[in-house]
Design an enzyme around this catalytic site. Structure first.
Site, PDB file in Angstrom:
ATOM      1  CB  CYS A 129      -0.911   0.072   1.197  1.00 26.17           C
ATOM      2  SG  CYS A 129       0.063   0.062   3.009  1.00 26.17           S
ATOM      3  CG  ASP A 163      -0.333   3.340   3.838  1.00 20.82           C
ATOM      4  OD1 ASP A 163      -0.272   3.965   2.890  1.00 20.82           O
ATOM      5  OD2 ASP A 163      -1.395   3.059   4.383  1.00 20.82           O
ATOM      6  CB  CYS A 214      -3.574  -0.718   9.165  1.00 18.65           C
ATOM      7  SG  CYS A 214      -4.365  -0.980   7.623  1.00 18.65           S
ATOM      8  CB  CYS A 246      -5.016   4.027   5.393  1.00 18.06           C
ATOM      9  SG  CYS A 246      -4.688   2.344   6.543  1.00 18.06           S
TER      10      CYS A 246
HETATM   11 FE1  FES Z   1      -1.525   0.831   4.056  1.00 16.99          FE
HETATM   12 FE2  FES Z   1      -3.565   0.949   5.938  1.00 16.99          FE
HETATM   13  S1  FES Z   1      -3.791   0.806   3.815  1.00 16.99           S
HETATM   14  S2  FES Z   1      -1.367   0.566   6.357  1.00 16.99           S
END
Ligand code: FES
Length: 144
Positions: free
Chosen positions: A35, A37, A104, A60
């Site tokens: 993702c 992140d 996450c 997110c």
């Molecule tokens: Fe990447 Fe939540 S979607 S950590």
């Protein structure tokens, strides 16, 4: 039923411990390759106790809520107690996360471990590397 619990929404809308600790004793940055992140955890450690914890998360809402809850959970804990915090405990403290958002919370657990590892490295403290996330053992995430 709402997708997110009130606790998740509260920690997302009003995250605790956001920011940087300039003179942190340990800093850990982890990311999820899928993702994109990124979570960065700062720990202030004195006499083996985590006196303060802050985070910066580019991610997110679930990642932000997980970071916020994780910093609250490790404050006041010994280093060993902080290392024992699991993503499942973070999820439980948040009152749950949807199944597709559980990953996450993994960032939160890994960022704590990465920050402790940095603290160990900086202070020449020996440790068993297998207990910590790294690029070789992690398929979905990577140390940034
Ligand atoms: Fe990447 Fe939540 S979607 S950590």
């Amino acid at each position: 039923m709402a997708l997110y619990t009130d606790t998740v929404m509260d920690h997302f809308m009003h995250p605790r411990n956001v920011g940087e600790i300039a003179d942190a004793d340990g800093v850990g940055e982890v990311g999820n390759a899928k993702c994109g992140d990124i979570m960065k955890m700062y720990l202030k450690i004195k006499n083996n106790v985590i006196e303060d914890a802050k985070f910066e998360t580019f991610g997110c809402g679930s990642a932000i809520a997980s970071s916020s809850m994780a910093t609250e959970m490790v404050k006041g804990k010994t280093v060993d107690e902080a290392l024992a915090v699991t993503n499942r405990q973070v999820v439980d403290a948040l009152g749950g996360l949807p199944a597709h958002k559980l990953h996450c919370s993994v960032l939160a657990e890994e960022s704590i471990k990465a920050a402790v590892r940095d603290y160990y490295d900086k202070n020449g403290i020996a440790y068993d590397r297998s207990g910590f996330p790294d690029c070789e053992s992690c398929e979905g995430c990577h140390m940034v």
